[in-house]
Motif scaffolding. Structure first.
Motif, PDB file in Angstrom:
ATOM      1  N   PHE A 189       0.834  -1.202   0.000  1.00  0.00           N
ATOM      2  CA  PHE A 189       0.000   0.000   0.000  1.00  0.00           C
ATOM      3  C   PHE A 189       0.867   1.251   0.000  1.00  0.00           C
ATOM      4  CE2 PHE A 189      -1.976   3.400   2.512  1.00  0.00           C
ATOM      5  CZ  PHE A 189      -3.153   3.616   1.800  1.00  0.00           C
ATOM      6  N   VAL A 190       1.894   1.281   0.842  1.00  0.00           N
ATOM      7  CA  VAL A 190       2.811   2.428   0.879  1.00  0.00           C
ATOM      8  C   VAL A 190       3.490   2.603  -0.475  1.00  0.00           C
ATOM      9  CG1 VAL A 190       4.949   3.312   1.880  1.00  0.00           C
ATOM     10  CG2 VAL A 190       3.209   2.315   3.353  1.00  0.00           C
ATOM     11  N   GLY A 191       3.913   1.482  -1.077  1.00  0.00           N
ATOM     12  CA  GLY A 191       4.600   1.562  -2.348  1.00  0.00           C
ATOM     13  C   GLY A 191       3.725   2.086  -3.471  1.00  0.00           C
ATOM     14  N   LEU A 192       2.441   1.706  -3.470  1.00  0.00           N
ATOM     15  CA  LEU A 192       1.541   2.129  -4.545  1.00  0.00           C
ATOM     16  C   LEU A 192       0.966   3.524  -4.297  1.00  0.00           C
ATOM     17  CD1 LEU A 192      -0.368  -1.232  -5.202  1.00  0.00           C
ATOM     18  CD2 LEU A 192       1.357  -0.155  -6.656  1.00  0.00           C
ATOM     19  N   VAL A 193       0.396   3.729  -3.117  1.00  0.00           N
ATOM     20  CA  VAL A 193      -0.237   5.016  -2.812  1.00  0.00           C
ATOM     21  C   VAL A 193       0.815   6.107  -2.682  1.00  0.00           C
ATOM     22  CG1 VAL A 193      -1.658   6.271  -1.153  1.00  0.00           C
ATOM     23  CG2 VAL A 193      -2.199   3.891  -1.719  1.00  0.00           C
ATOM     24  N   GLY A 194       1.984   5.745  -2.140  1.00  0.00           N
ATOM     25  CA  GLY A 194       3.032   6.740  -1.955  1.00  0.00           C
ATOM     26  C   GLY A 194       3.510   7.368  -3.246  1.00  0.00           C
ATOM     27  N   VAL A 256      10.314 -14.228  -4.447  1.00  0.00           N
ATOM     28  CA  VAL A 256      11.271 -13.167  -4.770  1.00  0.00           C
ATOM     29  C   VAL A 256      10.633 -12.108  -5.660  1.00  0.00           C
ATOM     30  CG1 VAL A 256      13.394 -12.651  -6.032  1.00  0.00           C
ATOM     31  CG2 VAL A 256      13.332 -14.550  -4.418  1.00  0.00           C
ATOM     32  N   LEU A 257       9.850 -12.533  -6.653  1.00  0.00           N
ATOM     33  CA  LEU A 257       9.201 -11.569  -7.542  1.00  0.00           C
ATOM     34  C   LEU A 257       8.252 -10.656  -6.774  1.00  0.00           C
ATOM     35  CD1 LEU A 257       8.454 -13.760 -10.697  1.00  0.00           C
ATOM     36  CD2 LEU A 257      10.095 -11.886 -10.515  1.00  0.00           C
ATOM     37  N   ALA A 258       7.467 -11.229  -5.860  1.00  0.00           N
ATOM     38  CA  ALA A 258       6.542 -10.420  -5.069  1.00  0.00           C
ATOM     39  C   ALA A 258       7.290  -9.413  -4.216  1.00  0.00           C
ATOM     40  CB  ALA A 258       5.667 -11.329  -4.189  1.00  0.00           C
ATOM     41  N   CYS A 259       8.377  -9.861  -3.579  1.00  0.00           N
ATOM     42  CA  CYS A 259       9.155  -8.958  -2.732  1.00  0.00           C
ATOM     43  C   CYS A 259       9.874  -7.900  -3.559  1.00  0.00           C
ATOM     44  CB  CYS A 259      10.157  -9.756  -1.910  1.00  0.00           C
ATOM     45  SG  CYS A 259       9.400 -10.850  -0.690  1.00  0.00           S
ATOM     46  N   ALA A 260      10.352  -8.277  -4.744  1.00  0.00           N
ATOM     47  CA  ALA A 260      11.066  -7.322  -5.592  1.00  0.00           C
ATOM     48  C   ALA A 260      10.162  -6.166  -5.987  1.00  0.00           C
ATOM     49  CB  ALA A 260      11.590  -8.027  -6.839  1.00  0.00           C
ATOM     50  N   ALA A 261       8.914  -6.479  -6.384  1.00  0.00           N
ATOM     51  CA  ALA A 261       7.975  -5.424  -6.766  1.00  0.00           C
ATOM     52  C   ALA A 261       7.712  -4.486  -5.595  1.00  0.00           C
ATOM     53  CB  ALA A 261       6.674  -6.043  -7.263  1.00  0.00           C
ATOM     54  N   MET A 262       7.506  -5.053  -4.429  1.00  0.00           N
ATOM     55  CA  MET A 262       7.219  -4.240  -3.252  1.00  0.00           C
ATOM     56  C   MET A 262       8.425  -3.386  -2.850  1.00  0.00           C
ATOM     57  SD  MET A 262       7.578  -3.897   0.233  1.00  0.00           S
ATOM     58  CE  MET A 262       8.135  -5.504   0.791  1.00  0.00           C
ATOM     59  N   TYR A 263       9.633  -3.969  -2.887  1.00  0.00           N
ATOM     60  CA  TYR A 263      10.837  -3.231  -2.497  1.00  0.00           C
ATOM     61  C   TYR A 263      11.062  -2.011  -3.381  1.00  0.00           C
ATOM     62  CZ  TYR A 263      12.659  -6.827   0.704  1.00  0.00           C
ATOM     63  OH  TYR A 263      12.867  -7.674   1.749  1.00  0.00           O
ATOM     64  N   LEU A 264      10.974  -2.207  -4.681  1.00  0.00           N
ATOM     65  CA  LEU A 264      11.230  -1.106  -5.607  1.00  0.00           C
ATOM     66  C   LEU A 264      10.206   0.011  -5.438  1.00  0.00           C
ATOM     67  CD1 LEU A 264      12.160  -3.215  -8.753  1.00  0.00           C
ATOM     68  CD2 LEU A 264      13.676  -1.620  -7.564  1.00  0.00           C
ATOM     69  N   LEU A 265       8.932  -0.362  -5.357  1.00  0.00           N
ATOM     70  CA  LEU A 265       7.886   0.649  -5.200  1.00  0.00           C
ATOM     71  C   LEU A 265       8.024   1.377  -3.865  1.00  0.00           C
ATOM     72  CD1 LEU A 265       4.802  -1.330  -6.576  1.00  0.00           C
ATOM     73  CD2 LEU A 265       5.952   0.609  -7.669  1.00  0.00           C
ATOM     74  N   ALA A 266       8.252   0.631  -2.791  1.00  0.00           N
ATOM     75  CA  ALA A 266       8.306   1.236  -1.466  1.00  0.00           C
ATOM     76  C   ALA A 266       9.511   2.158  -1.314  1.00  0.00           C
ATOM     77  CB  ALA A 266       8.334   0.150  -0.393  1.00  0.00           C
ATOM     78  N   ALA A 289       6.804   8.137   6.454  1.00  0.00           N
ATOM     79  CA  ALA A 289       6.227   8.323   5.122  1.00  0.00           C
ATOM     80  C   ALA A 289       4.706   8.413   5.186  1.00  0.00           C
ATOM     81  CB  ALA A 289       6.653   7.164   4.208  1.00  0.00           C
ATOM     82  N   ILE A 290       4.100   7.541   5.965  1.00  0.00           N
ATOM     83  CA  ILE A 290       2.635   7.568   6.127  1.00  0.00           C
ATOM     84  C   ILE A 290       2.195   8.880   6.753  1.00  0.00           C
ATOM     85  CG2 ILE A 290       0.762   6.567   7.462  1.00  0.00           C
ATOM     86  CD1 ILE A 290       1.213   4.947   5.095  1.00  0.00           C
ATOM     87  N   ASN A 291       2.911   9.314   7.770  1.00  0.00           N
ATOM     88  CA  ASN A 291       2.563  10.579   8.426  1.00  0.00           C
ATOM     89  C   ASN A 291       2.676  11.750   7.454  1.00  0.00           C
ATOM     90  OD1 ASN A 291       1.926   9.582  10.982  1.00  0.00           O
ATOM     91  ND2 ASN A 291       4.059   9.616  11.664  1.00  0.00           N
TER      92      ASN A 291
END
Length: 477
Positions: A189-194, A256-266, A289-291
């Protein structure tokens, strides 16, 4: 060596005098086996610990070049996941990198890798706990400058997963599934909305380290690898999986693919929503970041709570691995026998307790003996992680270039390219860990040599030449 299993790393079927409550290589199916969803959850849960929750702070001090490095490391991590899938489908008996190195290069190489991974597991747990403490303090509004308080919090975080692991594999799988779901969704969520709140002015300088660009790249790579460690999780616990030949590769690659997408976006989202000056001094960058995105309030606490759950889940999975690798080696009579003892619930009690005790000591050192405790642990764990990765890729390369079987040339070229990339990646991470981490890590590796000598001597083996000489002398007599 007289091993009827052909160096597969599978447990023996014979019993030893360990007492009525213990078994060596006993059947753990009564405690349940992990299916593909549980195996993927184990990979994600072990990769996504609290390391990623604090990593942006370390990377911001290096500079925005870290994003490029993260992408490059991700490519290497995917190559390694593919290699682990190939190795796991060919040698599905459990033990992971230990079994692969032993199968390809012999007994001592297998021990060397097992020892290195065991170091990684309990040292890395200290890094996870260190970052976890920062989010506990953020969640409850506690001051973060009291080392004794931080140590007490960290010890609680280490011993809860230890007791979960002592209760058996069925509870481990359920606990891992729940914590993975609770932590992965808010991070994504942080990676996408951010991305909708990114401000280019917030990004740190391209090279903020103050040194050369190459040194910054190498340092970032050393730190980032720790965030991907755990991709080999299912290869180590293969005997606890359903259909390991198929599920090892799938779980490794999908995780690994799921984590890679999240890491890059976040990482991009946090760099763009938290000013560099604030980020480099943050102990809870995701909460900050959320704050910044929503103007403070409850959302930062929610993210801190997610980080707390994430840390417990990662510590749970890594506590499992800190005992499983030496258990596989002990079942092959290459680690001290107590590591192979299983309780009635299928838990390797000695390995869990010893690993947690050593992690506790490392955590105390991080707070009382080092000014840069988190980075010190990450770089040391990166060095010890890279050695099993390097030897695993080397084992796959050895198998690919060995003749004696029909091969598809097109597939061989593809597999060679992926394997060579994984091999270079492992070597690069050793370099990126830095001279201090490499020196300390090598000293800790050398401590394992007397252990190997002791274990081998307990087996009464003195090498093939010695045995032939003894036999010849006996025949003469």
């Amino acid at each position: 060596m007289g091993d009827p299993r052909g160096h597969t790393g599978a447990p023996t079927s014979g019993a030893t005098a360990l007492g009525p409550e213990d078994t060596v290589g006993g059947d753990v199916s009564a405690g349940g086996r992990l299916g593909l969803p549980g195996a993927i959850a184990l990979v994600i849960g072990n990769i996504v610990g609290t390391g990623i929750f604090l990593l942006p702070t370390s990377l911001a001090a290096i500079g925005s070049v870290s994003i490029l490095v993260l992408l490059l490391v991700t490519i290497g991590a995917i190559a390694l996941a593919i290699v682990f899938g190939r190795l796991g489908s060919r040698i599905p008996a459990g033990g992971g990198p230990y079994a692969y190195a032993r199968d390809a290069f012999g007994e001592f190489a297998g021990f060397w890798v097992a020892w290195s991974f065991w170091l990684t597991a309990w040292i890395g747990n200290a890094g996870i706990a260190f970052a976890w403490v920062g989010y506990v303090n953020s969640l409850f509004g506690w001051r973060a400058d009291n080392p004794l308080q931080n140590i007490a919090i960290g010890l609680v975080g280490l011993w809860i997963p230890a007791f979960v692991n002592l209760s058996g594999v069925k509870n481990i799988g359920l606990f891992q599934m729940v914590t993975t779901i609770l932590k992965f969704a808010p991070l994504l969520f942080v990676g996408l909305v951010g991305l909708f709140f990114v401000n280019g002015a917030n990004f740190p300088a391209w090279n903020a380290s103050g040194g050369s660009l190459w040194a910054a790249i190498a340092l970032a790579a050393g730190l980032i690898l720790f965030a991907y460690s755990g991709m080999e999780s299912v290869t180590i616990v293969a005997e606890r999986l359903k259909d390991p030949v198929r599920n090892i590769g799938k779980a490794s690659i999908y995780g690994v693919l799921a984590c890679a997408a999240m890491y890059l976006l976040a990482t991009i989202a946090i760099f763009g929503t938290v000013p560099a000056g604030q980020l480099t001094n943050s102990t809870a960058p995701f909460a900050d970041a959320i704050n910044n995105m929503f103007g403070g309030g409850i959302w930062g606490k929610v993210m801190a709570a997610c980080a707390v759950v994430s840390g417990i889940g990662a510590l749970n999975g890594w506590t499992m691995l800190v005992a499983e690798m030496p258990m596989a080696a002990a079942q092959d009579r290459m680690f001290p026998t107590p590591f192979a003892r299983l309780s009635r619930r299928g838990a390797p009690v000695f390995g869990i307790l010893l690993g947690t005790i050593l992690t506790s000591i490392m955590l105390v050192y991080a707070y009382l003996g080092s000014e840069q405790g988190f980075d010190t642990i990450l770089l040391l764990a990166s060095f010890t992680t890279a050695l099993p990765y390097f030897f695993s890729a080397a084992a796959q390369l050895y198998w690919l270039v060995t003749g004696g079987r029909d091969v598809n040339r097109g597939r061989l070229v593809r597999d060679l390219a992926i394997t060579c990339l994984a091999l270079l990646f492992g070597a690069w991470i050793v370099y990126g860990a830095g001279a201090d981490a490499a020196l300390l890590g090598m000293l800790m590796m050398l401590v394992g040599v007397p252990v190997y000598i002791w274990v081998k001597a307990k087996r009464g083996e003195y090498g093939p030449n010695e045995r032939r000489g003894v036999a010849a002398r006996n025949e003469t007599v």
